[in-house]
Design an enzyme around this catalytic site. Structure first.
Site, PDB file in Angstrom:
ATOM      1  N   GLY A 251       0.797  -1.149   0.102  1.00 38.40           N
ATOM      2  CA  GLY A 251      -0.046   0.105  -0.066  1.00 38.40           C
ATOM      3  C   GLY A 251       0.899   1.293  -0.054  1.00 38.40           C
ATOM      4  N   GLU A 289       3.929  -6.648   1.691  1.00 40.03           N
ATOM      5  CA  GLU A 289       3.691  -6.700   0.418  1.00 40.03           C
ATOM      6  C   GLU A 289       3.688  -5.697  -0.595  1.00 40.03           C
ATOM      7  OE1 GLU A 289       0.370 -10.341   1.310  1.00 40.03           O
ATOM      8  OE2 GLU A 289      -0.237  -8.641   0.922  1.00 40.03           O
ATOM      9  N   PRO A 290       4.656  -5.011  -0.712  1.00 34.42           N
ATOM     10  CA  PRO A 290       4.876  -3.821  -1.565  1.00 34.42           C
ATOM     11  C   PRO A 290       4.472  -4.211  -3.019  1.00 34.42           C
ATOM     12  CG  PRO A 290       6.845  -4.318  -0.726  1.00 34.42           C
ATOM     13  CD  PRO A 290       5.956  -5.268  -0.073  1.00 34.42           C
ATOM     14  N   ARG A 292       3.327  -1.246  -5.803  1.00 39.86           N
ATOM     15  CA  ARG A 292       3.243   0.124  -6.617  1.00 39.86           C
ATOM     16  C   ARG A 292       4.849   0.704  -6.186  1.00 39.86           C
ATOM     17  NH1 ARG A 292      -0.859   3.495  -8.212  1.00 39.86           N
ATOM     18  NH2 ARG A 292      -2.442   1.911  -7.092  1.00 39.86           N
ATOM     19  N   CYS A 358     -12.403   6.392 -27.255  1.00 42.03           N
ATOM     20  CA  CYS A 358     -13.489   7.129 -27.398  1.00 42.03           C
ATOM     21  C   CYS A 358     -14.266   7.599 -25.944  1.00 42.03           C
ATOM     22  CB  CYS A 358     -14.557   6.385 -28.073  1.00 42.03           C
ATOM     23  SG  CYS A 358     -14.046   6.181 -29.828  1.00 42.03           S
ATOM     24  N   GLU A 359     -13.542   8.300 -25.021  1.00 44.10           N
ATOM     25  CA  GLU A 359     -14.172   8.718 -24.046  1.00 44.10           C
ATOM     26  C   GLU A 359     -13.547  10.050 -23.663  1.00 44.10           C
ATOM     27  OE1 GLU A 359     -16.251   7.114 -21.830  1.00 44.10           O
ATOM     28  OE2 GLU A 359     -15.988   5.098 -22.970  1.00 44.10           O
ATOM     29  N   TYR A 387       0.631  -0.972 -12.218  1.00 49.46           N
ATOM     30  CA  TYR A 387      -0.858  -1.131 -12.697  1.00 49.46           C
ATOM     31  C   TYR A 387      -1.281  -0.777 -14.103  1.00 49.46           C
ATOM     32  CZ  TYR A 387      -0.847  -2.627  -7.768  1.00 49.46           C
ATOM     33  OH  TYR A 387      -0.912  -2.765  -6.539  1.00 49.46           O
TER      34      TYR A 387
HETATM   35  C1  LIG Z   1      -3.492  -8.311  -0.756  1.00 50.04           C
HETATM   36  C2  LIG Z   1      -2.729  -7.222  -1.333  1.00 50.04           C
HETATM   37  N1  LIG Z   1      -1.295  -6.976  -1.005  1.00 50.04           N
HETATM   38  C3  LIG Z   1      -0.622  -6.106  -1.424  1.00 50.04           C
HETATM   39  C4  LIG Z   1      -1.143  -5.425  -2.562  1.00 50.04           C
HETATM   40  C5  LIG Z   1      -0.341  -4.228  -3.146  1.00 50.04           C
HETATM   41  O1  LIG Z   1      -0.630  -2.964  -2.847  1.00 50.04           O
HETATM   42  P1  LIG Z   1       0.333  -1.879  -3.398  1.00 50.04           P
HETATM   43  O2  LIG Z   1       0.717  -2.106  -4.806  1.00 50.04           O
HETATM   44  O3  LIG Z   1      -0.569  -0.513  -3.158  1.00 50.04           O
HETATM   45  O4  LIG Z   1       1.739  -1.784  -2.534  1.00 50.04           O
HETATM   46  C6  LIG Z   1      -2.307  -5.162  -2.911  1.00 50.04           C
HETATM   47  C7  LIG Z   1      -2.936  -4.505  -3.835  1.00 50.04           C
HETATM   48  O5  LIG Z   1      -4.011  -4.059  -3.849  1.00 50.04           O
HETATM   49  C8  LIG Z   1      -3.374  -6.370  -2.277  1.00 50.04           C
HETATM   50  O6  LIG Z   1      -4.699  -6.464  -2.674  1.00 50.04           O
END
Ligand SMILES: Cc1ncc(COP(=O)(O)O)c(C=O)c1O
Length: 436
Positions: A251, A289-290, A292, A358-359, A387
């Protein structure tokens, strides 16, 4: 600024270097280079739209997470949230740099296995896993399944034939300060079970002979720029109970615009681990769990301008659009873009940088400063590493762009561009023979 990162007046290059990849520079005549290769050369060789990644910067960012967490909490694991860039070449880098991998669904599982990721490093997420996907994951011998709900436990009771490690996803009740579609930890989240329902699910797992319940998981959302929210989530999850493992999700946000500021990896880890030291059992395993924040800054999307229209406003249209930048439509994410082959000319015009879908919402940048654009210019959109490729689609028959990784002056193709034949492959009459 160094000579190869110029900052002349009449431009915003000084702010741009902060959001472009770490290995972004400019040639003497003002062409953007990534990893030592001019973007003009990349566009010529691989075509546009093109996702370009700075591989060195990417690997460095991974090591900041892995080494930084290890130093602060030795019994720890960093998982790459592979939904942010599910490319076989990226799974390989993740494994090489010591990351485990979070997969969500059979498709990501297949990609990770094709990349040669050790199944013992795979963690399977999802709020709606099917029997078929669970079977695939169990057959592959993945390390951990993150259970979302009671129906999933029903499925596992039917499917398990040998011991399986499990975590339970709980809703911590932290409303992340981000776009509503990216907030996943508030009371009304579709992901996981509320804390007051967790105990019953945990007892069920603990009572089952093949379920190895290890601990709990949370994820409060994405593109979060206030690190204290992660600390708050760690505190909340500690109230569920005392377990061997706590996975506190991803996140961490990144800076997308000239003015945006994001916490550093160190700021983030300091906040998470200080809270873990205060609230979690000392011997527990800590996971993050990074996604982004690992791949976002390293990626740039290159486009070619196709139309420059001056109707009172100036519209600069490119050969891609929201089909390859869905975040703009989904979350209202704002970006910055530049004329990548004319960096040093004064940025005297403010334009609507638009795509070809087309938006009217297909607006890549609302008010981009640049030199007066001409057809055929090269546009670079910064911080598109996370993403964008994942969510690209075939709107208006758009073809999914290619991905190249660049390092030390060498570019390599990681995913090829879709072709019109790819587009037709799933449709009748291509299927005519199969259908009769
Ligand atoms: C379960 C879980 N872990 C980790 C992430 C990674 O999030 P971010 O890319 O914001 O670090 C997500 C993304 O939605 C997720 O659903």
């Amino acid at each position: 600024m160094t000579a190869n990162r110029p900052d002349p007046s009449g431009t915003r290059l000084g702010d741009l270097w902060r959001i472009l990849p770490e290995e972004a520079t400019a040639t003497a005549d003002g062409v953007l280079e990534i990893g030592g290769v001019a973007v003009t050369e990349l566009a010529e060789r691989f075509g546009t739209p093109l996702h370009v990644y700075d591989e060195q910067g990417l690997r460095r960012q991974i090591r900041r997470f892995v080494d930084g967490l290890q130093a602060r909490w030795p019994d720890s694991e960093v998982l790459f949230a592979s939904k942010s860039l599910p490319a076989v070449g990226m799974y390989r880098i993740a494994q090489e740099e010591g990351l485990s991998v979070d997969i969500a669904g059979g498709g990501e599982l297949r990609l990770a296995l094709a990349a040669g990721v050790d199944p013992a490093r795979l963690h399977f997420h999802g709020n709606a896993k099917t029997d078929a996907e669970l079977r695939m994951a169990l057959d592959a011998g993945i390390d951990t399944i993150i259970v979302d709900n009671d129906d999933e436990l029903d499925r596992l009771e039917r499917l398990l034939e040998r011991p399986q490690k499990l975590l339970l996803r709980v809703i911590p009740g932290v409303e992340a300060k981000t776009h509503a579609s990216q907030a996943t930890g508030g009371a009304n989240s579709k992901f996981g079970l509320p804390i007051d329902q967790a105990e019953r699910a945990i007892r069920r797992m603990q009572a089952h002979p093949l379920m190895r319940f290890e601990g709990v998981h949370l994820h409060i959302g994405s593109q979060i720029l206030d690190e204290t929210q992660f600390a708050e989530a760690v505190e909340k999850i500690s109230t569920v109970g005392t377990f061997g493992t706590y996975d506190v999700g991803g996140g961490l946000g990144i800076a997308y615009t000239y003015d945006e500021v994001a916490p550093s990896v160190d700021d983030y880890l300091d906040a998470v681990v200080a809270s873990a030291k205060a609230h979690l059992p000392a011997g527990a395993r800590l996971m993050i769990e990074p996604g982004r924040s690992i791949v976002g800054r390293s990626g740039v999307t290159l486009y070619r301008t196709t139309t420059v229209k001056r109707t009172g406003r100036t519209f600069v249209a490119v050969d891609g659009g929201l089909a390859d930048q869905m975040d703009i439509a989904l979350t209202g994410q704002r970006y910055e873009a530049v004329l990548a082959d004319r960096l040093l000319e004064p940025w005297t015009e403010t334009v609507q940088l638009v795509g070809r879908q087309c938006e009217s919402g297909d607006l890549l940048v609302d008010g981009a400063a640049m030199p007066p654009a001409r057809v055929g210019d090269l546009v670079a959109m910064a911080a598109t590493g996370a993403y964008a490729y994942t969510m690209s689609n075939n709107y208006n028959g758009a073809l999914k762009p290619a991905i190249v990784f660049v390092a030390d002056g060498v570019a390599r193709l990681v995913a090829r561009r879709e072709t019109y034949d790819d587009l037709l492959a799933t449709h009748a009459p291509a299927l005519e023979n199969a259908l009769v």
